[in-house]
Design a protein around this motif. Structure first.
Motif, PDB file in Angstrom:
ATOM      1  N   LEU A 363      38.532  25.849  26.505  1.00  0.00           N
ATOM      2  CA  LEU A 363      37.721  26.348  27.615  1.00  0.00           C
ATOM      3  C   LEU A 363      38.581  27.053  28.654  1.00  0.00           C
ATOM      4  CD1 LEU A 363      35.074  23.583  28.461  1.00  0.00           C
ATOM      5  CD2 LEU A 363      34.658  25.924  27.691  1.00  0.00           C
ATOM      6  N   ILE A 364      39.742  26.453  28.971  1.00  0.00           N
ATOM      7  CA  ILE A 364      40.633  27.072  29.965  1.00  0.00           C
ATOM      8  C   ILE A 364      41.101  28.436  29.452  1.00  0.00           C
ATOM      9  CG2 ILE A 364      42.885  26.860  31.081  1.00  0.00           C
ATOM     10  CD1 ILE A 364      42.421  23.831  31.191  1.00  0.00           C
ATOM     11  N   HIS A 365      41.409  28.509  28.173  1.00  0.00           N
ATOM     12  CA  HIS A 365      41.848  29.782  27.602  1.00  0.00           C
ATOM     13  C   HIS A 365      40.735  30.828  27.708  1.00  0.00           C
ATOM     14  CE1 HIS A 365      43.929  32.568  24.978  1.00  0.00           C
ATOM     15  NE2 HIS A 365      42.839  32.672  24.233  1.00  0.00           N
ATOM     16  N   GLN A 366      39.481  30.443  27.436  1.00  0.00           N
ATOM     17  CA  GLN A 366      38.360  31.373  27.548  1.00  0.00           C
ATOM     18  C   GLN A 366      38.175  31.837  28.988  1.00  0.00           C
ATOM     19  OE1 GLN A 366      34.843  29.514  25.925  1.00  0.00           O
ATOM     20  NE2 GLN A 366      35.963  28.762  24.123  1.00  0.00           N
ATOM     21  N   ALA A 367      38.239  30.895  29.932  1.00  0.00           N
ATOM     22  CA  ALA A 367      38.069  31.256  31.344  1.00  0.00           C
ATOM     23  C   ALA A 367      39.219  32.151  31.792  1.00  0.00           C
ATOM     24  CB  ALA A 367      37.999  29.991  32.201  1.00  0.00           C
ATOM     25  N   ASP A 368      40.424  31.868  31.292  1.00  0.00           N
ATOM     26  CA  ASP A 368      41.590  32.670  31.661  1.00  0.00           C
ATOM     27  C   ASP A 368      41.447  34.097  31.131  1.00  0.00           C
ATOM     28  OD1 ASP A 368      44.118  32.647  32.978  1.00  0.00           O
ATOM     29  OD2 ASP A 368      45.104  32.745  31.021  1.00  0.00           O
ATOM     30  N   GLN A 369      40.929  34.228  29.900  1.00  0.00           N
ATOM     31  CA  GLN A 369      40.713  35.559  29.348  1.00  0.00           C
ATOM     32  C   GLN A 369      39.674  36.322  30.154  1.00  0.00           C
ATOM     33  OE1 GLN A 369      42.389  37.077  26.779  1.00  0.00           O
ATOM     34  NE2 GLN A 369      43.750  35.285  26.914  1.00  0.00           N
ATOM     35  N   ALA A 370      38.612  35.637  30.548  1.00  0.00           N
ATOM     36  CA  ALA A 370      37.580  36.288  31.375  1.00  0.00           C
ATOM     37  C   ALA A 370      38.152  36.685  32.727  1.00  0.00           C
ATOM     38  CB  ALA A 370      36.401  35.331  31.551  1.00  0.00           C
ATOM     39  N   LEU A 371      39.034  35.830  33.279  1.00  0.00           N
ATOM     40  CA  LEU A 371      39.660  36.129  34.573  1.00  0.00           C
ATOM     41  C   LEU A 371      40.500  37.408  34.483  1.00  0.00           C
ATOM     42  CD1 LEU A 371      40.512  35.269  37.482  1.00  0.00           C
ATOM     43  CD2 LEU A 371      42.350  33.959  36.431  1.00  0.00           C
ATOM     44  N   TYR A 372      41.307  37.486  33.444  1.00  0.00           N
ATOM     45  CA  TYR A 372      42.158  38.681  33.311  1.00  0.00           C
ATOM     46  C   TYR A 372      41.327  39.932  33.018  1.00  0.00           C
ATOM     47  CZ  TYR A 372      46.547  36.238  33.774  1.00  0.00           C
ATOM     48  OH  TYR A 372      47.602  35.532  34.277  1.00  0.00           O
ATOM     49  N   ALA A 373      40.216  39.750  32.328  1.00  0.00           N
ATOM     50  CA  ALA A 373      39.324  40.903  32.123  1.00  0.00           C
ATOM     51  C   ALA A 373      38.792  41.387  33.468  1.00  0.00           C
ATOM     52  CB  ALA A 373      38.169  40.494  31.202  1.00  0.00           C
ATOM     53  N   GLY A 374      38.472  40.446  34.366  1.00  0.00           N
ATOM     54  CA  GLY A 374      37.990  40.831  35.689  1.00  0.00           C
ATOM     55  C   GLY A 374      39.061  41.508  36.513  1.00  0.00           C
ATOM     56  N   LYS A 375      40.303  41.023  36.411  1.00  0.00           N
ATOM     57  CA  LYS A 375      41.391  41.625  37.180  1.00  0.00           C
ATOM     58  C   LYS A 375      41.685  43.048  36.676  1.00  0.00           C
ATOM     59  CE  LYS A 375      44.878  39.015  38.463  1.00  0.00           C
ATOM     60  NZ  LYS A 375      44.645  38.849  39.904  1.00  0.00           N
ATOM     61  N   HIS A 376      41.651  43.210  35.353  1.00  0.00           N
ATOM     62  CA  HIS A 376      41.874  44.545  34.808  1.00  0.00           C
ATOM     63  C   HIS A 376      40.699  45.474  35.095  1.00  0.00           C
ATOM     64  CE1 HIS A 376      44.882  42.588  31.822  1.00  0.00           C
ATOM     65  NE2 HIS A 376      45.500  43.055  32.895  1.00  0.00           N
ATOM     66  N   GLY A 377      39.543  44.875  35.347  1.00  0.00           N
ATOM     67  CA  GLY A 377      38.365  45.691  35.624  1.00  0.00           C
ATOM     68  C   GLY A 377      38.222  46.069  37.083  1.00  0.00           C
ATOM     69  N   GLY A 378      39.204  45.737  37.916  1.00  0.00           N
ATOM     70  CA  GLY A 378      39.158  46.150  39.307  1.00  0.00           C
ATOM     71  C   GLY A 378      39.188  45.013  40.315  1.00  0.00           C
ATOM     72  N   ARG A 379      39.228  43.789  39.851  1.00  0.00           N
ATOM     73  CA  ARG A 379      39.286  42.604  40.724  1.00  0.00           C
ATOM     74  C   ARG A 379      37.999  42.443  41.542  1.00  0.00           C
ATOM     75  NH1 ARG A 379      44.670  44.432  40.938  1.00  0.00           N
ATOM     76  NH2 ARG A 379      46.184  42.863  40.237  1.00  0.00           N
ATOM     77  N   ASN A 380      37.942  41.376  42.319  1.00  0.00           N
ATOM     78  CA  ASN A 380      36.814  41.040  43.195  1.00  0.00           C
ATOM     79  C   ASN A 380      35.505  41.039  42.376  1.00  0.00           C
ATOM     80  OD1 ASN A 380      35.370  40.343  45.444  1.00  0.00           O
ATOM     81  ND2 ASN A 380      35.124  42.485  46.138  1.00  0.00           N
ATOM     82  N   ARG A 381      35.513  40.307  41.267  1.00  0.00           N
ATOM     83  CA  ARG A 381      34.328  40.250  40.450  1.00  0.00           C
ATOM     84  C   ARG A 381      34.287  38.895  39.718  1.00  0.00           C
ATOM     85  NH1 ARG A 381      34.051  45.124  37.212  1.00  0.00           N
ATOM     86  NH2 ARG A 381      34.943  46.054  39.109  1.00  0.00           N
ATOM     87  N   VAL A 382      33.098  38.563  39.198  1.00  0.00           N
ATOM     88  CA  VAL A 382      32.885  37.347  38.421  1.00  0.00           C
ATOM     89  C   VAL A 382      32.605  37.764  36.988  1.00  0.00           C
ATOM     90  CG1 VAL A 382      31.442  35.308  38.087  1.00  0.00           C
ATOM     91  CG2 VAL A 382      32.021  36.059  40.407  1.00  0.00           C
ATOM     92  N   VAL A 383      33.360  37.216  36.028  1.00  0.00           N
ATOM     93  CA  VAL A 383      33.225  37.599  34.617  1.00  0.00           C
ATOM     94  C   VAL A 383      32.987  36.352  33.786  1.00  0.00           C
ATOM     95  CG1 VAL A 383      34.336  38.691  32.651  1.00  0.00           C
ATOM     96  CG2 VAL A 383      34.772  39.568  34.959  1.00  0.00           C
ATOM     97  N   ILE A 384      31.946  36.412  32.938  1.00  0.00           N
ATOM     98  CA  ILE A 384      31.659  35.315  32.017  1.00  0.00           C
ATOM     99  C   ILE A 384      32.297  35.626  30.672  1.00  0.00           C
ATOM    100  CG2 ILE A 384      29.874  33.987  30.836  1.00  0.00           C
ATOM    101  CD1 ILE A 384      27.981  34.586  33.074  1.00  0.00           C
ATOM    102  N   SER A 385      32.946  34.624  30.100  1.00  0.00           N
ATOM    103  CA  SER A 385      33.572  34.808  28.792  1.00  0.00           C
ATOM    104  C   SER A 385      32.535  35.204  27.764  1.00  0.00           C
ATOM    105  CB  SER A 385      34.269  33.503  28.351  1.00  0.00           C
ATOM    106  OG  SER A 385      34.718  33.615  27.025  1.00  0.00           O
ATOM    107  N   GLN A 386      32.882  36.115  26.928  1.00  0.00           N
ATOM    108  CA  GLN A 386      31.946  36.555  25.887  1.00  0.00           C
ATOM    109  C   GLN A 386      31.641  35.448  24.878  1.00  0.00           C
ATOM    110  OE1 GLN A 386      33.661  40.071  24.136  1.00  0.00           O
ATOM    111  NE2 GLN A 386      33.390  41.314  25.985  1.00  0.00           N
TER     112      GLN A 386
END
Length: 388
Positions: A363-386
């Motif tokens: 779960l932590i790995h999934q949340a971490d991947q979603a977090l980095y997707a949000g940071k690469h997408g411009g930051r200041n956003r909430v991303v749900i793991s696919q």
């Protein structure tokens, strides 16, 4: 410890000892005085046997009655007011009353001098060993009884010098035996008290040491379980609590979500305004998280500028709403005057339980991947793991 009296040389310690034994002395004094009064009164039978009905018998009976009433009264008073430390005279008075009464029997019943010697010996031993008192007090009262009896015997009874010598030697031996017996008893009792006090001190020190160790253990546990800067759960403590919540959720087949929070541009904050300002930012965000989450949610500092949250009984979509609300509150924070125009933002990655085989690390790995997707997408956003 005084070798002649058996008492502590330290007056404070002696006073402590007397306070310690006061209840026992009061109780024993009452019982002894009642017994002494009954025994002294019973000897009225021997008075009648020796002198018959006479003026001397009347005086003896009156004297015995006064002594019996005095002993019973003192027993009652000592039982109520007797204080071995402050009212020593109450415990001393019975000795003088009984000694005086025994001496007065000699002129009233001189023909029974031989039996009275035995009574004096028994009374002297009783003074030393049966009626609780301090050794100096008992010694003076016993010498008063012996000398008074000897003087009355020489004055009233016509006895030869050799008999006087024998009585004197007997009384001297009786007083010596009684004195050394009571001296040994007083010394042993005070040594026992000293050992008991030492044990109490050691027990008290042991209790204080145990309390101190427990306090240290609590502090160490707090250090291990809490992050020193933010007051949130440490990474290890969070992992332990989150695993327990995840197992319970899988057992109950209830939803479980987890999201990771990263402070945007935190390195720039440290580089521009300093690490002290960066610490203030982390503490402010931690407080915001604690006030924005439910009591059953678990939040910890994952490391650096990252936080992690476990939300039991929460679907990923509901976790997204919680994360967006938290994101808005962070953006409204005013941390310090040093950075009034800087708006804090966070990026949040969310993951949810897929099946009973999903573990916390996944779960932590999934949340971490979603977090980095949000940071690469411009930051200041909430991303749900696919995968959620």
């Amino acid at each position: 410890m005084n070798r002649l009296t058996g008492q502590f040389r330290d007056p404070v310690r002696e006073a402590m000892y007397r306070r310690e034994i006061a209840p026992r002395v009061r109780r024993e004094s009452c019982v002894t005085l009642i017994v002494a009064a009954l025994v002294f009164g019973m000897f009225a039978i021997s008075d009648y046997h020796y002198i018959g009905a006479s003026t001397e018998l009347t005086l003896l009976l009156a004297m015995r009655l006064v002594v019996v009433l005095a002993c019973l009264t003192l027993a009652f008073v000592i039982g109520r007011l007797g204080d071995y430390n402050c009212r020593m005279w109450l415990h001393t008075l019975p000795l003088w009353i009984l000694a005086t009464a025994i001496i007065l029997i000699v002129p009233l019943r001189p023909e029974s001098l031989a039996t009275q010697v035995t009574a004096v010996v028994v009374a002297t031993i009783a003074f030393y060993l049966l009626i609780p008192n301090l050794l100096p007090v008992v010694t003076i009262a016993s010498l008063y009884l012996s000398l008074g009896f000897l003087a009355a015997a020489v004055t009233v009874a016509d006895i030869p010098a050799v008999v006087v010598l024998r009585i004197s030697l007997l009384l001297i031996m009786t007083n010596a035996v009684g004195f050394f017996a009571l001296l040994r008893l007083e010394t042993l009792q005070r040594r026992q008290f000293a050992l008991l006090e030492e044990e109490r001190v050691q027990n008290r020190q042991l209790v204080e040491e145990i309390a101190h160790r427990k306090s240290l253990e609590g502090q160490l546990r707090s250090v291990a379980e809490r992050d020193g800067l933010t007051g949130l759960d440490s990474r290890g403590h969070f992992m332990q609590r989150a695993r327990d919540l995840l197992k319970r959720a899988q057992f109950d087949r209830s939803p479980f979500s987890l999201f990771m929070i990263d402070v945007d541009h935190f390195k720039a904050i440290n580089d521009t305004w300093g690490h002290r300002q960066g610490d203030s930012v982390l503490k402010a965000i931690a407080e915001t998280c604690k006030h924005s989450l439910r009591p059953q949610d678990v939040i910890g500092r994952f490391g650096g500028e990252e936080f992690i949250v476990a939300l039991p009984d929460t679907h990923p979509k509901d976790a997204q709403m919680v994360a967006e609300r938290l994101q808005r509150k962070v953006s409204e924070l005013t941390v310090m005057e040093a950075m009034p125009d800087h708006r804090l933002t966070v990026t949040i990655g969310i993951a949810g339980v897929l099946d009973e085989a999903t573990d916390l690390d996944a779960l932590i790995h999934q949340a971490d991947q979603a977090l980095y997707a949000g940071k690469h997408g411009g930051r200041n956003r909430v991303v749900i793991s696919q995968e959620a």
